[in-house]
Design a protein around this motif. Structure first.
Motif, mmCIF file in Angstrom:
data_model
loop_
_atom_site.group_PDB
_atom_site.id
_atom_site.type_symbol
_atom_site.label_atom_id
_atom_site.label_comp_id
_atom_site.label_asym_id
_atom_site.label_seq_id
_atom_site.Cartn_x
_atom_site.Cartn_y
_atom_site.Cartn_z
ATOM 1 N N GLU A 52 -25.276 -9.717 30.110
ATOM 2 C CA GLU A 52 -25.987 -8.486 29.766
ATOM 3 C C GLU A 52 -25.033 -7.294 29.735
ATOM 4 O O GLU A 52 -25.152 -6.410 28.882
ATOM 5 N N GLY A 53 -24.102 -7.268 30.671
ATOM 6 C CA GLY A 53 -23.099 -6.208 30.685
ATOM 7 C C GLY A 53 -22.225 -6.251 29.446
ATOM 8 O O GLY A 53 -21.897 -5.213 28.858
ATOM 9 N N PHE A 54 -21.853 -7.463 29.035
ATOM 10 C CA PHE A 54 -21.056 -7.607 27.822
ATOM 11 C C PHE A 54 -21.821 -7.108 26.607
ATOM 12 O O PHE A 54 -21.274 -6.393 25.768
ATOM 13 N N ASP A 55 -23.109 -7.484 26.522
ATOM 14 C CA ASP A 55 -23.942 -7.033 25.398
ATOM 15 C C ASP A 55 -24.101 -5.518 25.395
ATOM 16 O O ASP A 55 -24.120 -4.893 24.331
ATOM 17 N N THR A 56 -24.205 -4.924 26.575
ATOM 18 C CA THR A 56 -24.320 -3.466 26.680
ATOM 19 C C THR A 56 -23.067 -2.778 26.162
ATOM 20 O O THR A 56 -23.152 -1.842 25.359
ATOM 21 N N ILE A 57 -21.914 -3.237 26.612
ATOM 22 C CA ILE A 57 -20.653 -2.635 26.158
ATOM 23 C C ILE A 57 -20.477 -2.850 24.662
ATOM 24 O O ILE A 57 -20.064 -1.942 23.926
ATOM 25 N N GLN A 58 -20.813 -4.041 24.179
ATOM 26 C CA GLN A 58 -20.693 -4.332 22.743
ATOM 27 C C GLN A 58 -21.582 -3.417 21.923
ATOM 28 O O GLN A 58 -21.167 -2.901 20.887
ATOM 29 N N SER A 59 -22.817 -3.191 22.372
ATOM 30 C CA SER A 59 -23.723 -2.309 21.625
ATOM 31 C C SER A 59 -23.245 -0.858 21.675
ATOM 32 O O SER A 59 -23.378 -0.125 20.689
ATOM 33 N N LEU A 60 -22.678 -0.432 22.812
ATOM 34 C CA LEU A 60 -22.128 0.929 22.887
ATOM 35 C C LEU A 60 -20.980 1.105 21.900
ATOM 36 O O LEU A 60 -20.875 2.136 21.223
ATOM 37 N N LEU A 61 -20.110 0.101 21.819
ATOM 38 C CA LEU A 61 -18.963 0.186 20.908
ATOM 39 C C LEU A 61 -19.387 0.135 19.447
ATOM 40 O O LEU A 61 -18.713 0.691 18.579
ATOM 41 N N ASP A 62 -20.495 -0.522 19.166
ATOM 42 C CA ASP A 62 -20.946 -0.656 17.780
ATOM 43 C C ASP A 62 -21.798 0.507 17.289
ATOM 44 O O ASP A 62 -21.785 0.824 16.103
ATOM 45 N N GLU A 63 -22.551 1.146 18.179
ATOM 46 C CA GLU A 63 -23.571 2.091 17.752
ATOM 47 C C GLU A 63 -23.189 3.569 17.862
ATOM 48 O O GLU A 63 -23.669 4.379 17.068
ATOM 49 N N TYR A 64 -22.399 3.967 18.830
ATOM 50 C CA TYR A 64 -22.167 5.384 19.110
ATOM 51 C C TYR A 64 -20.821 5.850 18.558
ATOM 52 O O TYR A 64 -19.768 5.334 18.929
ATOM 53 N N PHE A 65 -20.890 6.864 17.700
ATOM 54 C CA PHE A 65 -19.677 7.379 17.059
ATOM 55 C C PHE A 65 -18.711 7.957 18.080
ATOM 56 O O PHE A 65 -17.496 7.766 17.955
ATOM 57 N N ILE A 66 -19.206 8.668 19.081
ATOM 58 C CA ILE A 66 -18.307 9.312 20.053
ATOM 59 C C ILE A 66 -17.516 8.260 20.824
ATOM 60 O O ILE A 66 -16.328 8.449 21.102
ATOM 61 N N ILE A 67 -18.152 7.129 21.142
ATOM 62 C CA ILE A 67 -17.427 6.059 21.838
ATOM 63 C C ILE A 67 -16.414 5.416 20.900
ATOM 64 O O ILE A 67 -15.295 5.088 21.310
ATOM 65 N N GLN A 68 -16.780 5.264 19.638
ATOM 66 C CA GLN A 68 -15.826 4.742 18.663
ATOM 67 C C GLN A 68 -14.648 5.701 18.490
ATOM 68 O O GLN A 68 -13.499 5.263 18.348
ATOM 69 N N PHE A 69 -14.933 6.999 18.510
ATOM 70 C CA PHE A 69 -13.870 7.992 18.368
ATOM 71 C C PHE A 69 -12.927 7.958 19.572
ATOM 72 O O PHE A 69 -11.704 8.044 19.418
ATOM 73 N N VAL A 70 -13.485 7.816 20.772
ATOM 74 C CA VAL A 70 -12.656 7.716 21.980
ATOM 75 C C VAL A 70 -11.813 6.442 21.925
ATOM 76 O O VAL A 70 -10.624 6.454 22.269
ATOM 77 N N ARG A 71 -12.417 5.368 21.461
ATOM 78 C CA ARG A 71 -11.681 4.109 21.303
ATOM 79 C C ARG A 71 -10.544 4.264 20.297
ATOM 80 O O ARG A 71 -9.430 3.766 20.506
ATOM 81 N N TRP A 72 -10.829 4.961 19.183
ATOM 82 C CA TRP A 72 -9.794 5.215 18.177
ATOM 83 C C TRP A 72 -8.664 6.073 18.769
ATOM 84 O O TRP A 72 -7.486 5.799 18.538
ATOM 85 N N GLY A 73 -9.028 7.104 19.516
ATOM 86 C CA GLY A 73 -8.014 7.963 20.125
ATOM 87 C C GLY A 73 -7.146 7.204 21.110
ATOM 88 O O GLY A 73 -5.924 7.387 21.150
ATOM 89 N N PHE A 74 -7.760 6.355 21.916
ATOM 90 C CA PHE A 74 -7.007 5.571 22.889
ATOM 91 C C PHE A 74 -6.048 4.609 22.200
ATOM 92 O O PHE A 74 -4.871 4.529 22.554
ATOM 93 N N THR A 75 -6.538 3.890 21.185
ATOM 94 C CA THR A 75 -5.666 2.926 20.507
ATOM 95 C C THR A 75 -4.596 3.619 19.662
ATOM 96 O O THR A 75 -3.484 3.108 19.523
ATOM 97 N N THR A 76 -4.916 4.801 19.124
ATOM 98 C CA THR A 76 -3.903 5.569 18.399
ATOM 99 C C THR A 76 -2.796 6.022 19.344
ATOM 100 O O THR A 76 -1.608 5.903 19.037
ATOM 101 N N ALA A 77 -3.190 6.528 20.509
ATOM 102 C CA ALA A 77 -2.192 6.956 21.503
ATOM 103 C C ALA A 77 -1.354 5.768 21.966
ATOM 104 O O ALA A 77 -0.129 5.881 22.110
ATOM 105 N N LEU A 78 -1.995 4.631 22.168
ATOM 106 C CA LEU A 78 -1.265 3.438 22.600
ATOM 107 C C LEU A 78 -0.273 2.985 21.522
ATOM 108 O O LEU A 78 0.876 2.643 21.828
ATOM 109 N N GLY A 79 -0.710 3.005 20.265
ATOM 110 C CA GLY A 79 0.183 2.610 19.179
ATOM 111 C C GLY A 79 1.393 3.516 19.063
ATOM 112 O O GLY A 79 2.529 3.043 18.941
ATOM 113 N N TYR A 80 1.160 4.852 19.109
ATOM 114 C CA TYR A 80 2.300 5.766 19.012
ATOM 115 C C TYR A 80 3.200 5.638 20.237
ATOM 116 O O TYR A 80 4.424 5.706 20.119
ATOM 117 N N TYR A 81 2.613 5.441 21.399
ATOM 118 C CA TYR A 81 3.421 5.315 22.611
ATOM 119 C C TYR A 81 4.354 4.105 22.507
ATOM 120 O O TYR A 81 5.530 4.192 22.872
#
Length: 126
Positions: A52-81
């Protein structure tokens, strides 16, 4: 000591060299990674606790733009680093240490970071 030294306090005319910009971006990306690591660890804890926890996190990552944006920012920072760290390692081995070649490798690192950022955006929202 002479008081007639040149002083330039007009901030609009001061430009940082590209090598300084690359270095500052490397430090900023490290801060973003450290801050984002807390949210990443909490999300992993919830996702690995139950299905259930996995499904919750998966739905948050799929549905909410702000969480997707934070995910994009984190992976962008990681890539440049990672790219900027590789640039530093290459320079530590004695390559691209002169002014022109140092500016060139800094431009390449920033360009590859932008490319990785665009690719990450396509991966998340595509």
């Amino acid at each position: 000591m002479s008081q007639e030294r040149p002083v330039n306090l007009d901030l609009k005319t001061i430009r940082l060299p590209i090598t300084a910009i690359a270095s500052i971006l490397h430090r900023i990306s490290a801060v973003i990674i450290w801050v984002g690591l807390g949210a990443f660890l909490v999300a992993n804890l919830v996702a690995l606790s139950s299905s259930e926890g996995f499904d919750t996190i998966q739905s948050l990552l799929d549905e909410y733009f702000i969480i997707q944006f934070v995910r994009w920012g984190f992976t962008t920072a990681l890539g440049y680093y990672i790219v900027a760290t590789l640039k530093h390692i290459v320079q530590d081995f004695g390559h691209f240490e002169e002014l022109e070649s140092g500016q060139m490798i800094a431009k390449v690192a920033i360009a590859v970071g932008i490319l990785l950022s665009l690719m990450t955006g396509v991966w998340i929202w595509g």
